[in-house]
Design a protein around this motif. Structure first.
Motif, PDB file in Angstrom:
ATOM      1  N   ILE A 151       0.803  -1.191   0.047  1.00 34.53           N
ATOM      2  CA  ILE A 151      -0.048   0.006  -0.090  1.00 34.53           C
ATOM      3  C   ILE A 151       0.857   1.270  -0.150  1.00 34.53           C
ATOM      4  O   ILE A 151       1.676   1.605   0.834  1.00 34.53           O
ATOM      5  N   ILE A 152       0.887   2.119  -0.864  1.00 33.24           N
ATOM      6  CA  ILE A 152       1.672   3.247  -0.968  1.00 33.24           C
ATOM      7  C   ILE A 152       0.849   4.327  -0.273  1.00 33.24           C
ATOM      8  O   ILE A 152       1.689   5.098   0.212  1.00 33.24           O
ATOM      9  N   GLY A 153      -0.278   4.491  -0.408  1.00 38.75           N
ATOM     10  CA  GLY A 153      -1.149   5.536   0.088  1.00 38.75           C
ATOM     11  C   GLY A 153      -2.839   5.246   0.073  1.00 38.75           C
ATOM     12  O   GLY A 153      -3.332   4.616  -0.759  1.00 38.75           O
ATOM     13  N   LEU A 154      -3.333   5.917   1.055  1.00 40.27           N
ATOM     14  CA  LEU A 154      -4.748   5.812   1.077  1.00 40.27           C
ATOM     15  C   LEU A 154      -5.424   7.191   1.208  1.00 40.27           C
ATOM     16  O   LEU A 154      -4.936   8.040   1.739  1.00 40.27           O
ATOM     17  N   ASP A 155      -6.805   7.472   0.705  1.00 35.77           N
ATOM     18  CA  ASP A 155      -7.428   8.659   0.990  1.00 35.77           C
ATOM     19  C   ASP A 155      -8.984   8.205   1.223  1.00 35.77           C
ATOM     20  O   ASP A 155      -9.785   8.127   0.287  1.00 35.77           O
ATOM     21  N   PRO A 156      -9.294   8.040   2.435  1.00 34.17           N
ATOM     22  CA  PRO A 156     -10.681   7.870   2.930  1.00 34.17           C
ATOM     23  C   PRO A 156     -11.704   8.491   2.253  1.00 34.17           C
ATOM     24  O   PRO A 156     -12.898   8.271   2.278  1.00 34.17           O
ATOM     25  N   LYS A 157     -11.297   9.938   2.291  1.00 38.76           N
ATOM     26  CA  LYS A 157     -12.379  10.963   1.821  1.00 38.76           C
ATOM     27  C   LYS A 157     -12.892  10.666   0.530  1.00 38.76           C
ATOM     28  O   LYS A 157     -13.992  11.548   0.149  1.00 38.76           O
ATOM     29  N   THR A 158     -12.253  10.218  -0.080  1.00 44.90           N
ATOM     30  CA  THR A 158     -12.868   9.623  -1.808  1.00 44.90           C
ATOM     31  C   THR A 158     -12.857   8.396  -1.924  1.00 44.90           C
ATOM     32  O   THR A 158     -13.074   8.017  -3.223  1.00 44.90           O
ATOM     33  N   ASP A 159     -12.449   7.448  -1.149  1.00 45.32           N
ATOM     34  CA  ASP A 159     -12.548   6.178  -1.109  1.00 45.32           C
ATOM     35  C   ASP A 159     -11.502   5.656  -2.274  1.00 45.32           C
ATOM     36  O   ASP A 159     -11.985   4.736  -3.300  1.00 45.32           O
ATOM     37  N   LEU A 160     -10.279   6.020  -2.224  1.00 44.26           N
ATOM     38  CA  LEU A 160      -9.427   5.621  -3.229  1.00 44.26           C
ATOM     39  C   LEU A 160      -7.990   5.181  -2.402  1.00 44.26           C
ATOM     40  O   LEU A 160      -7.773   5.584  -1.272  1.00 44.26           O
ATOM     41  N   ALA A 161      -7.236   4.288  -3.017  1.00 46.56           N
ATOM     42  CA  ALA A 161      -5.962   3.803  -2.481  1.00 46.56           C
ATOM     43  C   ALA A 161      -5.015   3.574  -3.712  1.00 46.56           C
ATOM     44  O   ALA A 161      -5.656   3.244  -4.945  1.00 46.56           O
ATOM     45  N   VAL A 162      -3.854   3.549  -3.538  1.00 51.23           N
ATOM     46  CA  VAL A 162      -2.738   3.311  -4.546  1.00 51.23           C
ATOM     47  C   VAL A 162      -1.895   2.308  -4.108  1.00 51.23           C
ATOM     48  O   VAL A 162      -1.419   2.235  -3.043  1.00 51.23           O
ATOM     49  N   LEU A 163      -1.733   1.012  -4.618  1.00 53.48           N
ATOM     50  CA  LEU A 163      -0.938  -0.058  -4.370  1.00 53.48           C
ATOM     51  C   LEU A 163       0.338  -0.004  -5.290  1.00 53.48           C
ATOM     52  O   LEU A 163       0.466   0.602  -6.604  1.00 53.48           O
ATOM     53  N   LYS A 164       1.394  -0.916  -5.120  1.00 54.38           N
ATOM     54  CA  LYS A 164       2.152  -1.139  -5.815  1.00 54.38           C
ATOM     55  C   LYS A 164       2.683  -2.478  -5.829  1.00 54.38           C
ATOM     56  O   LYS A 164       2.932  -3.282  -4.873  1.00 54.38           O
ATOM     57  N   ILE A 165       2.904  -3.301  -7.138  1.00 53.72           N
ATOM     58  CA  ILE A 165       3.414  -4.270  -7.215  1.00 53.72           C
ATOM     59  C   ILE A 165       4.904  -4.447  -8.251  1.00 53.72           C
ATOM     60  O   ILE A 165       5.142  -3.136  -8.926  1.00 53.72           O
ATOM     61  N   PHE A 166       5.662  -5.270  -7.881  1.00 52.97           N
ATOM     62  CA  PHE A 166       6.975  -5.035  -8.779  1.00 52.97           C
ATOM     63  C   PHE A 166       7.417  -6.223  -9.637  1.00 52.97           C
ATOM     64  O   PHE A 166       7.026  -7.425  -9.357  1.00 52.97           O
ATOM     65  N   SER A 167       8.055  -5.835 -10.745  1.00 50.98           N
ATOM     66  CA  SER A 167       8.430  -6.856 -11.740  1.00 50.98           C
ATOM     67  C   SER A 167       9.519  -6.357 -12.669  1.00 50.98           C
ATOM     68  O   SER A 167       9.385  -5.084 -12.893  1.00 50.98           O
ATOM     69  N   LEU A 168      10.284  -7.234 -13.069  1.00 46.42           N
ATOM     70  CA  LEU A 168      11.268  -6.759 -14.082  1.00 46.42           C
ATOM     71  C   LEU A 168      10.781  -6.462 -15.627  1.00 46.42           C
ATOM     72  O   LEU A 168      11.375  -5.832 -16.234  1.00 46.42           O
ATOM     73  N   THR A 169       9.623  -7.069 -16.000  1.00 47.34           N
ATOM     74  CA  THR A 169       9.362  -7.143 -17.262  1.00 47.34           C
ATOM     75  C   THR A 169       8.240  -5.666 -17.407  1.00 47.34           C
ATOM     76  O   THR A 169       8.146  -5.506 -18.627  1.00 47.34           O
ATOM     77  N   GLY A 170       7.519  -5.340 -16.450  1.00 44.44           N
ATOM     78  CA  GLY A 170       6.721  -4.338 -16.720  1.00 44.44           C
ATOM     79  C   GLY A 170       5.241  -4.869 -16.731  1.00 44.44           C
ATOM     80  O   GLY A 170       4.928  -5.964 -16.835  1.00 44.44           O
ATOM     81  N   PHE A 171       4.075  -3.993 -16.983  1.00 52.00           N
ATOM     82  CA  PHE A 171       3.006  -4.349 -16.845  1.00 52.00           C
ATOM     83  C   PHE A 171       2.042  -3.417 -18.083  1.00 52.00           C
ATOM     84  O   PHE A 171       2.709  -2.552 -18.586  1.00 52.00           O
ATOM     85  N   ASP A 172       0.747  -3.779 -18.388  1.00 47.83           N
ATOM     86  CA  ASP A 172       0.019  -3.241 -19.437  1.00 47.83           C
ATOM     87  C   ASP A 172      -0.976  -2.037 -18.622  1.00 47.83           C
ATOM     88  O   ASP A 172      -2.022  -2.487 -18.109  1.00 47.83           O
ATOM     89  N   PRO A 173      -0.691  -0.842 -18.588  1.00 48.12           N
ATOM     90  CA  PRO A 173      -1.488   0.026 -17.993  1.00 48.12           C
ATOM     91  C   PRO A 173      -2.942   0.323 -18.689  1.00 48.12           C
ATOM     92  O   PRO A 173      -2.817   0.085 -19.924  1.00 48.12           O
ATOM     93  N   ALA A 174      -4.103   0.459 -18.155  1.00 49.27           N
ATOM     94  CA  ALA A 174      -5.142   0.799 -18.764  1.00 49.27           C
ATOM     95  C   ALA A 174      -5.170   2.264 -19.552  1.00 49.27           C
ATOM     96  O   ALA A 174      -4.690   3.062 -18.834  1.00 49.27           O
ATOM     97  N   PRO A 175      -5.822   2.044 -20.548  1.00 52.08           N
ATOM     98  CA  PRO A 175      -5.799   3.507 -21.421  1.00 52.08           C
ATOM     99  C   PRO A 175      -6.913   4.341 -20.481  1.00 52.08           C
ATOM    100  O   PRO A 175      -7.880   3.785 -20.322  1.00 52.08           O
ATOM    101  N   LEU A 176      -6.682   5.675 -20.297  1.00 52.89           N
ATOM    102  CA  LEU A 176      -7.543   6.384 -19.780  1.00 52.89           C
ATOM    103  C   LEU A 176      -8.209   7.616 -20.453  1.00 52.89           C
ATOM    104  O   LEU A 176      -7.862   8.055 -21.533  1.00 52.89           O
TER     105      LEU A 176
END
Length: 381
Positions: A151-176
């Protein structure tokens, strides 16, 4: 006589054959694929539009799948290291059992919800309530790969949270996408893991925008949708027909089915970026207690309720509002040049203000309009 009967018999047989030959047979029409363009008069004019819509759903579900993750809680099972020696059991087996119970941890996996891969280096965006009470977080990708998440950080006032996972290969981020451009009636899709059913897709429309005063979070600006959102969908994406994430699915109304809510992605990303950069979310702060301007209060203050406004019912000593000259009983009607219609709107305006910025605030005091300038303080989430 016999010859007459015989002739009549042959005449009946010949007539029956002739009648059948002339068309008393069931003919199955040829099946012509719609793509050939034949039988166009029997196909609705918008059939190709429906096929295109269907293809968009299929394409989006396939393309977004690698960016949608399942979030699970690993709950440690407590086991007593003590065990009685059973008949016929030797000391060595008992000693191995003792070491296993003492030094090897055992976990039970519980499905919590969903999330999206925000960056290619493993930052994940989800809901605060999904990870609020977790022992150890295990993230599972669509290809079956599993990662321990931090867990990197939490914000209860907007019900959001940021997590972090680790890999040498990278990941496919979602288009925004741009949630600010959403219109009521637009098609949207919800993707998540309701009841542990990974990669579930539901479809609906945007039923409403800028929904607030729902009692879900402190700062509310929800997208309403009738796309089915169930337990386990929380933290997953709400996407438009272009396959872009426009919201983070958060809640379903208790009043019935078909009423779900998502946090606009532009709001969510702003919070996430601040958490990633600073580890916290800092918001503007006035230091006042406020309440809605009811018809009864408007009559007692002798002001017109149709102009809107929020009543100041307390001012914290030494707070920015106190230093800026606000007093109990003031009615805030304008903030930074924008009319204040209700309590939630003012809370959002103040929260989104830059720390240290001097904001013009228009008030009504004893029926007279006044303007104050307040230097915004910092409220830490």
């Amino acid at each position: 006589m016999k010859k007459f009967v015989l002739i009549a018999f042959f005449f009946l047989i010949f007539s029956s054959v002739l009648i059948n030959y002339q068309g008393y047979q069931i003919k199955i029409p040829d099946i012509i694929p719609a793509s050939t363009g034949h039988l166009a008069t029997t196909i609705p004019k918008n059939y190709n539009d429906l096929l295109s819509l269907q293809k968009a759903f299929i394409r989006n579900a396939r393309q977004l799948r690698p960016s949608v993750i399942s979030i699970n809680n690993l709950k440690e099972l407590k086991r007593s290291p003590h065990s009685n020696l059973k008949p016929g059991e030797n000391f060595l087996n008992r000693f191995k059992d003792f070491l296993d119970k003492t030094f090897r941890k055992h976990y039970q996996m519980e499905s919590l919800g969903s999330g999206i891969l925000l960056t290619n280096n493993g930052y994940i965006l989800t809901n605060y309530h999904v990870v609020e009470e977790t022992d150890k977080i295990l993230v599972k990708l669509s290809d079956g790969e599993e990662y321990n998440a931090k867990i990197i950080g939490l914000d209860p006032k907007t019900d959001l949270a940021v997590l972090k996972i680790f890999s040498l290969t990278g990941f496919d981020p979602a288009p925004l996408g741009r949630s600010d451009d959403l219109k009521v009636g637009e098609w949207v899709m919800a993707i998540g893991n309701p009841y542990g059913l990974e990669g579930t897709v539901t479809v609906g429309v945007v039923s409403g925008i800028h929904r607030s005063d729902l009692g879900i979070t402190t700062f509310e600006n929800f997208i309403q949708t009738d796309a089915s959102i169930n337990p386990g969908n929380s933290g997953g994406p709400l996407i438009n027909l272009d396959g872009q994430v426009v919201g983070i699915n958060t809640a379903v109304a208790e009043i019935g089915a078909g009423v779900g809510f998502a946090i606009p992605i532009q709001m969510a990303v702003k919070i996430a970026e601040e958490i990633i950069e600073k580890g916290e979310v800092s918001r503007g702060w006035l230091g006042v207690g406020i309440q809605e301007l009811t018809p009864e209060l408007a009559e007692s203050f002798q002001v017109a309720i149709d102009k809107g406004g929020v009543v100041v019912n307390s001012v914290e000593t030494g707070a920015p509002a106190d230093q800026g000259g606000l007093k109990r009983g003031d009615i805030i009607v304008s903030y930074a040049g924008e009319q204040v219609s209700d309590l939630k709107e003012l809370q959002r305006m103040v929260a989104e203000s830059n720390i240290g910025e001097e904001i013009p605030v228009q008030i009504l005091r004893n029926g007279q309009a006044q303007q104050k300038k307040i230097t915004i303080g910092k409220m830490i989430s």
